[in-house]
Design a protein around this motif. Structure first.
Motif, PDB file in Angstrom:
ATOM      1  N   TYR A 280     -12.409 -43.035  15.799  1.00 14.27           N
ATOM      2  CA  TYR A 280     -13.434 -43.479  14.877  1.00 14.27           C
ATOM      3  C   TYR A 280     -13.844 -44.911  15.201  1.00 14.27           C
ATOM      4  N   PRO A 281     -14.973 -45.352  14.666  1.00 10.21           N
ATOM      5  CA  PRO A 281     -15.360 -46.751  14.880  1.00 10.21           C
ATOM      6  C   PRO A 281     -14.304 -47.712  14.333  1.00 10.21           C
ATOM      7  N   ASP A 282     -14.311 -48.937  14.824  1.00 13.70           N
ATOM      8  CA  ASP A 282     -13.428 -50.011  14.348  1.00 13.70           C
ATOM      9  C   ASP A 282     -11.952 -49.717  14.609  1.00 13.70           C
ATOM     10  N   GLY A 283     -11.663 -48.848  15.582  1.00 13.40           N
ATOM     11  CA  GLY A 283     -10.281 -48.610  15.971  1.00 13.40           C
ATOM     12  C   GLY A 283      -9.509 -47.637  15.117  1.00 13.40           C
ATOM     13  N   ARG A 284     -10.125 -47.024  14.118  1.00 14.43           N
ATOM     14  CA  ARG A 284      -9.441 -46.024  13.296  1.00 14.43           C
ATOM     15  C   ARG A 284      -9.217 -44.749  14.107  1.00 14.43           C
ATOM     16  N   SER A 285      -8.209 -43.965  13.701  1.00  7.58           N
ATOM     17  CA  SER A 285      -7.886 -42.771  14.462  1.00  7.58           C
ATOM     18  C   SER A 285      -7.138 -41.762  13.613  1.00  7.58           C
ATOM     19  N   ALA A 286      -7.095 -40.538  14.123  1.00  8.60           N
ATOM     20  CA  ALA A 286      -6.252 -39.492  13.545  1.00  8.60           C
ATOM     21  C   ALA A 286      -5.480 -38.837  14.678  1.00  8.60           C
ATOM     22  N   GLN A 287      -4.189 -38.633  14.461  1.00  7.76           N
ATOM     23  CA  GLN A 287      -3.309 -38.003  15.443  1.00  7.76           C
ATOM     24  C   GLN A 287      -2.771 -36.713  14.830  1.00  7.76           C
ATOM     25  N   LEU A 288      -3.189 -35.583  15.400  1.00  7.60           N
ATOM     26  CA  LEU A 288      -2.947 -34.287  14.770  1.00  7.60           C
ATOM     27  C   LEU A 288      -2.211 -33.353  15.722  1.00  7.60           C
ATOM     28  N   PHE A 289      -1.363 -32.500  15.142  1.00  2.95           N
ATOM     29  CA  PHE A 289      -0.608 -31.532  15.937  1.00  2.95           C
ATOM     30  C   PHE A 289      -0.507 -30.228  15.163  1.00  2.95           C
ATOM     31  N   ALA A 290      -0.703 -29.114  15.867  1.00  2.00           N
ATOM     32  CA  ALA A 290      -0.529 -27.792  15.261  1.00  2.00           C
ATOM     33  C   ALA A 290       0.060 -26.862  16.306  1.00  2.00           C
ATOM     34  N   SER A 291       0.859 -25.887  15.846  1.00  2.00           N
ATOM     35  CA  SER A 291       1.560 -25.046  16.809  1.00  2.00           C
ATOM     36  C   SER A 291       1.930 -23.692  16.231  1.00  2.00           C
ATOM     37  N   LEU A 292       1.885 -22.687  17.094  1.00  2.00           N
ATOM     38  CA  LEU A 292       2.489 -21.388  16.826  1.00  2.00           C
ATOM     39  C   LEU A 292       3.766 -21.213  17.658  1.00  2.00           C
ATOM     40  N   ARG A 293       4.177 -22.283  18.355  1.00  2.96           N
ATOM     41  CA  ARG A 293       5.397 -22.243  19.160  1.00  2.96           C
ATOM     42  C   ARG A 293       6.532 -23.035  18.550  1.00  2.96           C
ATOM     43  N   SER A 294       6.205 -23.936  17.626  1.00  2.00           N
ATOM     44  CA  SER A 294       7.205 -24.852  17.079  1.00  2.00           C
ATOM     45  C   SER A 294       7.079 -24.931  15.570  1.00  2.00           C
ATOM     46  N   PRO A 295       8.180 -24.802  14.832  1.00  2.00           N
ATOM     47  CA  PRO A 295       8.134 -24.927  13.364  1.00  2.00           C
ATOM     48  C   PRO A 295       8.049 -26.384  12.939  1.00  2.00           C
ATOM     49  N   ALA A 296       6.912 -27.014  13.200  1.00  2.00           N
ATOM     50  CA  ALA A 296       6.708 -28.411  12.827  1.00  2.00           C
ATOM     51  C   ALA A 296       6.807 -28.570  11.308  1.00  2.00           C
ATOM     52  N   PRO A 297       7.223 -29.745  10.836  1.00  2.00           N
ATOM     53  CA  PRO A 297       7.535 -29.906   9.415  1.00  2.00           C
ATOM     54  C   PRO A 297       6.362 -29.735   8.468  1.00  2.00           C
ATOM     55  N   GLY A 298       5.153 -30.087   8.891  1.00  2.00           N
ATOM     56  CA  GLY A 298       4.019 -29.960   7.986  1.00  2.00           C
ATOM     57  C   GLY A 298       3.850 -31.178   7.098  1.00  2.00           C
ATOM     58  N   GLU A 299       3.948 -32.360   7.693  1.00  2.00           N
ATOM     59  CA  GLU A 299       3.861 -33.613   6.955  1.00  2.00           C
ATOM     60  C   GLU A 299       2.589 -34.359   7.347  1.00  2.00           C
ATOM     61  N   ALA A 300       2.036 -35.112   6.420  1.00  2.00           N
ATOM     62  CA  ALA A 300       0.879 -35.949   6.716  1.00  2.00           C
ATOM     63  C   ALA A 300       1.132 -37.356   6.196  1.00  2.00           C
ATOM     64  N   ARG A 301       0.472 -38.320   6.840  1.00  2.00           N
ATOM     65  CA  ARG A 301       0.572 -39.712   6.404  1.00  2.00           C
ATOM     66  C   ARG A 301      -0.794 -40.368   6.524  1.00  2.00           C
ATOM     67  N   VAL A 302      -1.108 -41.180   5.543  1.00  2.00           N
ATOM     68  CA  VAL A 302      -2.324 -41.984   5.565  1.00  2.00           C
ATOM     69  C   VAL A 302      -1.878 -43.434   5.616  1.00  2.00           C
ATOM     70  N   LEU A 303      -2.166 -44.121   6.717  1.00  2.00           N
ATOM     71  CA  LEU A 303      -1.664 -45.466   6.972  1.00  2.00           C
ATOM     72  C   LEU A 303      -2.777 -46.491   6.777  1.00  2.00           C
ATOM     73  N   GLY A 304      -2.490 -47.505   5.960  1.00  2.00           N
ATOM     74  CA  GLY A 304      -3.475 -48.543   5.691  1.00  2.00           C
ATOM     75  C   GLY A 304      -2.978 -49.916   6.066  1.00  2.00           C
ATOM     76  N   THR A 305      -3.788 -50.925   5.780  1.00  2.00           N
ATOM     77  CA  THR A 305      -3.451 -52.294   6.162  1.00  2.00           C
ATOM     78  C   THR A 305      -2.399 -52.928   5.253  1.00  2.00           C
ATOM     79  N   THR A 306      -2.190 -52.361   4.044  1.00  2.00           N
ATOM     80  CA  THR A 306      -1.199 -52.943   3.131  1.00  2.00           C
ATOM     81  C   THR A 306      -0.171 -51.919   2.647  1.00  2.00           C
ATOM     82  N   GLY A 307      -0.168 -50.728   3.238  1.00  2.00           N
ATOM     83  CA  GLY A 307       0.782 -49.710   2.822  1.00  2.00           C
ATOM     84  C   GLY A 307       0.430 -48.363   3.412  1.00  2.00           C
ATOM     85  N   TRP A 308       1.117 -47.358   2.944  1.00  2.00           N
ATOM     86  CA  TRP A 308       0.841 -46.017   3.446  1.00  2.00           C
ATOM     87  C   TRP A 308       1.251 -44.974   2.416  1.00  2.00           C
ATOM     88  N   ILE A 309       0.679 -43.792   2.546  1.00  2.00           N
ATOM     89  CA  ILE A 309       0.991 -42.678   1.645  1.00  2.00           C
ATOM     90  C   ILE A 309       1.522 -41.523   2.477  1.00  2.00           C
TER      91      ILE A 309
END
Length: 334
Positions: free
Chosen positions: A220-249
């Motif tokens: 995205y503009p201004d250096g923002r990004s999303a890093q995504l993974f999906a699989s039918l080969r690996s039981p990935a945990p299914g977690e998401a995070r939203v990271l900001g300049t003063t904290g994260w969710i």
């Protein structure tokens, strides 16, 4: 008014989703449509309520022509979504189309154009966006609880081995990862960050031509990004995070139907916010559709068609970069 629901495709997905209709005031399942009269009848009997048995139709056309249906929930394989949504809109019905909306941007544009011409409510059934925990997350982000958002991460996977000797994937049915599970991380990132300026995808294909694993970077503009993974080969945990300049969710597993979120802010202890969904979690999207139709609206502000179109364009770029064999279905009813 009571909003009268019909369903096209009485399969396991529709069975799970429509059981939550019992939690929605002023909503009733009145009809079921299938190419198999027996399947329609069995589904109708299983979803009888207060002595009322939905009408079972042995064809999709009969469902569209049913005057006792206000909205059609399309829950068939992905390549058939276009034809069924267009037929429903042409018959004057509203539509809720299971995600992924279609398997091509062209088909999505056709349905969106038809919805605009018909003036009928149309929405993609991305239940994640309506879960109370997701709603709270968006409120916190909008209020600046974590500053300016920099990055979104999300993963979703399960182990789904296919033995080439006995079974395979079928591209003509929309099989594979992208349109079933891969859409969730993409839609989550688009919900937070909007439409990316660049999509970079790496993945693994099955011999049938469908994808079974993918790693995606959205820039995205201004250096923002999303890093995504999906699989039918690996039981990935299914977690998401939203990271900001003063904290994260953090959205604990599984993020696509969350019951809580955890807010991390600089100088504060982590705060767990519990917000469990009603029923199996589909109640909230069904309530949105019911209330919007009753109110005379043509779109959802939470899941607008512009977002569906944006997500579909991202999926198309992923499919193109990975060389996924995508087969869109017909325009006319099957």
């Amino acid at each position: 008014m009571t909003v009268r629901w019909g369903v096209a495709g009485p399969g396991p997905v529709a069975d799970k989703v429509l059981r939550d209709l019992a939690h929605v005031p002023d909503a009733a399942l009145t009809a079921v449509g299938s190419r198999s009269a027996e399947r329609a009848e069995a589904f109708a009997a299983a979803h009888a309520h207060d002595g009322r048995v939905p009408t079972a139709h042995g064809s999709y056309r009969a469902l569209m022509d049913d005057p006792d249906v206000d909205v059609v929930y399309v829950a068939t394989p992905h390549p058939t979504h276009r034809a069924l949504a267009l037929a429903a809109l042409g018959a004057g019905k509203a539509v809720l189309v299971e995600k992924s909306f279609t398997v091509s941007p062209t088909a999505t544009r056709e349905v969106v154009a038809a919805a605009g011409a018909a003036g009928r409510f149309t929405m993609e059934a991305m239940w994640t966006r309506f879960c109370p925990a997701t709603v709270r997350l968006r409120e916190l982000v909008a209020d600046g609880a974590i500053g300016d958002v920099c990055t979104v991460t999300a993963d979703l996977g399960l182990r789904h081995p296919v033995d080439p000797a006995t079974q395979t994937y079928h591209p003509e049915r929309g099989d594979g990862l992208l349109f079933h599970l891969g859409v969730y991380p993409v839609s989550f990132a688009q919900m937070i960050l909007g439409t990316p300026e660049e999509v970079v995808a790496h993945g693994v294909l099955h011999e049938s031509g469908v994808d079974v694993e993918e790693t995606v970077l959205l820039r995205y503009p201004d250096g923002r990004s999303a890093q995504l993974f999906a699989s039918l080969r690996s039981p990935a945990p299914g977690e998401a995070r939203v990271l900001g300049t003063t904290g994260w969710i953090r959205v604990p597993p599984r993020f696509h139907y969350p019951s809580r979120i955890v807010l991390h802010r600089a100088g504060h202890d982590p705060e767990t916010i519990d917000a469990p969904p009603t029923g199996a979690g589909y109640t909230h999207e069904l309530a949105e559709v019911t209330e919007r139709i009753a109110g005379g609206h043509t779109q959802s502000e939470t899941m607008p068609l512009a977002d569906t179109m944006a997500v579909q364009n991202i999926l198309d770029q992923i499919a193109d970069q990975l060389g996924i064999r995508v087969i869109e279905g017909p325009v006319e009813l099957p």
